[in-house]
Design a protein around this motif. Sequence first.
Motif, PDB file in Angstrom:
ATOM      1  N   PRO A  26      46.940  44.141  39.952  1.00 51.28           N
ATOM      2  CA  PRO A  26      47.026  44.209  41.415  1.00 51.28           C
ATOM      3  C   PRO A  26      45.674  44.180  42.113  1.00 51.28           C
ATOM      4  O   PRO A  26      45.577  43.689  43.250  1.00 51.28           O
ATOM      5  CB  PRO A  26      47.749  45.539  41.644  1.00 51.28           C
ATOM      6  CG  PRO A  26      48.605  45.713  40.428  1.00 51.28           C
ATOM      7  CD  PRO A  26      47.770  45.182  39.305  1.00 51.28           C
ATOM      8  N   ASP A  27      44.623  44.652  41.468  1.00 47.47           N
ATOM      9  CA  ASP A  27      43.287  44.634  42.070  1.00 47.47           C
ATOM     10  C   ASP A  27      42.720  43.223  42.191  1.00 47.47           C
ATOM     11  O   ASP A  27      41.727  43.012  42.894  1.00 47.47           O
ATOM     12  CB  ASP A  27      42.319  45.497  41.254  1.00 47.47           C
ATOM     13  CG  ASP A  27      42.608  46.980  41.395  1.00 47.47           C
ATOM     14  OD1 ASP A  27      43.253  47.370  42.389  1.00 47.47           O
ATOM     15  OD2 ASP A  27      42.191  47.747  40.501  1.00 47.47           O
ATOM     16  N   ASP A  28      43.338  42.274  41.505  1.00 44.54           N
ATOM     17  CA  ASP A  28      42.881  40.877  41.558  1.00 44.54           C
ATOM     18  C   ASP A  28      43.550  40.099  42.681  1.00 44.54           C
ATOM     19  O   ASP A  28      43.384  38.880  42.774  1.00 44.54           O
ATOM     20  CB  ASP A  28      43.182  40.177  40.226  1.00 44.54           C
ATOM     21  CG  ASP A  28      42.477  40.820  39.051  1.00 44.54           C
ATOM     22  OD1 ASP A  28      41.329  41.247  39.216  1.00 44.54           O
ATOM     23  OD2 ASP A  28      43.092  40.907  37.959  1.00 44.54           O
ATOM     24  N   TYR A  58      40.456  30.343  34.490  1.00 44.64           N
ATOM     25  CA  TYR A  58      39.017  30.337  34.749  1.00 44.64           C
ATOM     26  C   TYR A  58      38.649  31.526  35.628  1.00 44.64           C
ATOM     27  O   TYR A  58      39.287  31.774  36.652  1.00 44.64           O
ATOM     28  CB  TYR A  58      38.644  29.008  35.416  1.00 44.64           C
ATOM     29  CG  TYR A  58      37.222  28.882  35.901  1.00 44.64           C
ATOM     30  CD1 TYR A  58      36.147  29.318  35.130  1.00 44.64           C
ATOM     31  CD2 TYR A  58      36.957  28.300  37.146  1.00 44.64           C
ATOM     32  CE1 TYR A  58      34.848  29.180  35.581  1.00 44.64           C
ATOM     33  CE2 TYR A  58      35.648  28.157  37.602  1.00 44.64           C
ATOM     34  CZ  TYR A  58      34.606  28.606  36.817  1.00 44.64           C
ATOM     35  OH  TYR A  58      33.312  28.473  37.270  1.00 44.64           O
ATOM     36  N   GLU A  59      37.593  32.219  35.238  1.00 43.17           N
ATOM     37  CA  GLU A  59      37.220  33.469  35.895  1.00 43.17           C
ATOM     38  C   GLU A  59      36.791  33.285  37.349  1.00 43.17           C
ATOM     39  O   GLU A  59      36.967  34.198  38.171  1.00 43.17           O
ATOM     40  CB  GLU A  59      36.080  34.146  35.120  1.00 43.17           C
ATOM     41  CG  GLU A  59      36.405  34.464  33.662  1.00 43.17           C
ATOM     42  CD  GLU A  59      36.312  33.248  32.748  1.00 43.17           C
ATOM     43  OE1 GLU A  59      35.824  32.184  33.205  1.00 43.17           O
ATOM     44  OE2 GLU A  59      36.744  33.355  31.584  1.00 43.17           O
ATOM     45  N   LYS A  60      36.220  32.143  37.692  1.00 41.76           N
ATOM     46  CA  LYS A  60      35.753  31.918  39.063  1.00 41.76           C
ATOM     47  C   LYS A  60      36.728  31.061  39.869  1.00 41.76           C
ATOM     48  O   LYS A  60      36.366  30.508  40.893  1.00 41.76           O
ATOM     49  CB  LYS A  60      34.364  31.278  39.065  1.00 41.76           C
ATOM     50  CG  LYS A  60      33.272  32.198  38.541  1.00 41.76           C
ATOM     51  CD  LYS A  60      31.887  31.604  38.708  1.00 41.76           C
ATOM     52  CE  LYS A  60      31.469  31.553  40.166  1.00 41.76           C
ATOM     53  NZ  LYS A  60      30.049  31.125  40.323  1.00 41.76           N
ATOM     54  N   SER A 112      42.375  36.170  42.114  1.00 44.80           N
ATOM     55  CA  SER A 112      41.183  35.795  41.354  1.00 44.80           C
ATOM     56  C   SER A 112      40.746  36.957  40.480  1.00 44.80           C
ATOM     57  O   SER A 112      40.828  38.123  40.890  1.00 44.80           O
ATOM     58  CB  SER A 112      40.037  35.410  42.291  1.00 44.80           C
ATOM     59  OG  SER A 112      38.863  35.108  41.557  1.00 44.80           O
ATOM     60  N   ARG A 113      40.262  36.626  39.279  1.00 47.10           N
ATOM     61  CA  ARG A 113      39.733  37.655  38.385  1.00 47.10           C
ATOM     62  C   ARG A 113      38.260  37.955  38.654  1.00 47.10           C
ATOM     63  O   ARG A 113      37.655  38.765  37.944  1.00 47.10           O
ATOM     64  CB  ARG A 113      39.939  37.231  36.931  1.00 47.10           C
ATOM     65  CG  ARG A 113      41.396  37.310  36.502  1.00 47.10           C
ATOM     66  CD  ARG A 113      41.571  36.973  35.037  1.00 47.10           C
ATOM     67  NE  ARG A 113      41.382  35.563  34.762  1.00 47.10           N
ATOM     68  CZ  ARG A 113      40.720  35.073  33.718  1.00 47.10           C
ATOM     69  NH1 ARG A 113      40.145  35.899  32.853  1.00 47.10           N
ATOM     70  NH2 ARG A 113      40.620  33.770  33.543  1.00 47.10           N
ATOM     71  N   ASP A 114      37.696  37.328  39.688  1.00 45.60           N
ATOM     72  CA  ASP A 114      36.314  37.598  40.084  1.00 45.60           C
ATOM     73  C   ASP A 114      36.339  38.652  41.192  1.00 45.60           C
ATOM     74  O   ASP A 114      36.716  38.360  42.324  1.00 45.60           O
ATOM     75  CB  ASP A 114      35.662  36.316  40.585  1.00 45.60           C
ATOM     76  CG  ASP A 114      34.174  36.475  40.883  1.00 45.60           C
ATOM     77  OD1 ASP A 114      33.746  37.616  41.164  1.00 45.60           O
ATOM     78  OD2 ASP A 114      33.451  35.473  40.855  1.00 45.60           O
ATOM     79  N   PRO A 115      35.938  39.898  40.896  1.00 46.82           N
ATOM     80  CA  PRO A 115      36.019  40.948  41.919  1.00 46.82           C
ATOM     81  C   PRO A 115      35.134  40.674  43.125  1.00 46.82           C
ATOM     82  O   PRO A 115      35.443  41.128  44.235  1.00 46.82           O
ATOM     83  CB  PRO A 115      35.580  42.208  41.170  1.00 46.82           C
ATOM     84  CG  PRO A 115      34.822  41.729  39.980  1.00 46.82           C
ATOM     85  CD  PRO A 115      35.424  40.407  39.610  1.00 46.82           C
TER      86      PRO A 115
END
Length: 369
Positions: free
Chosen positions: A76-78, A209-211, A234-237
């Motif tokens: 959820p934070d993503d 992809y992380e970005k 996105s997995r980039d915080p």
Amino acid sequence: MKLKPFRIEQYYAKYEFTARYMLSSSDAESRSVEELLALEPDARERLDRLWLGYTESPGAPYLREAIAAVYERLTPDDVLVAAAAEEGIFLVYHALVGPGDHVIVETPCYESALELARSTGAEVSTWERRYEDGWANDFAALERLLRPNTRLLYVNTPNNPTGTLMERGVFERVMALARERGLYVFCDEVYRELEHDPATRLPAACDVYEKAISLGSMSKTYGLPGLRLGWLASRDPEVIGRCLELKHYTSICNSAPSEFLSALALRHREVLVARNLEIVRANLPLLEGFFARHAHVFEWVRPDASPIGFPRFKLPRDVAGFCEEVVRETGVLLLPGTVYDQPGHLRVGYGRKNMPEALGRLERFLSRG
């Protein structure tokens, strides 16, 4: 920030709520609040008790949890919930790029995806898909567009307006190229889960992809545009954090009833998708038969996802004038390709239950000669 008039919305403002038949709708068949509440036994009671105060700026935790469940690798934070996909597009561009940067935008596309990129002051190049190539993505052309200051690449799959998927091999090469160059990939996935054959579904960009930033919406596949909710995943915080900072200057937070109903819908999204996919699969052969009978007027690349397509208009006349004549005389609304800078095309929609009736009216119009 300077923005050109939004041609799609201007055209729809003129006709959408007076035309009897939307044969160009970009969304699938909608539902009533009553139908959504029926998905869970105590939903109406919970809605009645819903507190109508301010909500959390990133989105209600229970809604972000429901959205994260759409993906394979997200928490959820993503997730950042936005006031429809339109706000998400604005947030990404203005949070991540600016003067001195270079952005590449896949076209044809939803107009704001291109114009909001330009509004940042960044240099913008278009990665063009062509009808003559079957709307295929030319990877070599993308490589030629890259510059040392390229920062972000926007792609849209399944695509608006063509209804086509990016080929899996090209998608994988795009993600590999972005990782190699450290680019952000902004992937508009508002039609994901409405692939005509679910086996062709691409992975979400944010899972690969992380970005990458995946754009989602309640409007298109799920057919709930009245909720006015979308999201960024996105997995980039840093991406989520910067977009959230900008959101404090736009919508601040979301509608509590819309968050409640969106989470409810997403917990049962397979029900919504199945019904809309059934409509699309029933309507698509009717549309193909129509185009075959009127091959002197239309030809198209058959869509493989979404409820929209982008046929070529073959008559030696202005496509916008043709669409306006059709809506005036039949009440059937088509969307001229001029709003996509594609004057040789028009957009059709086949995600509504009444499409056969709309198609019949258009056929009678064409048969008059």
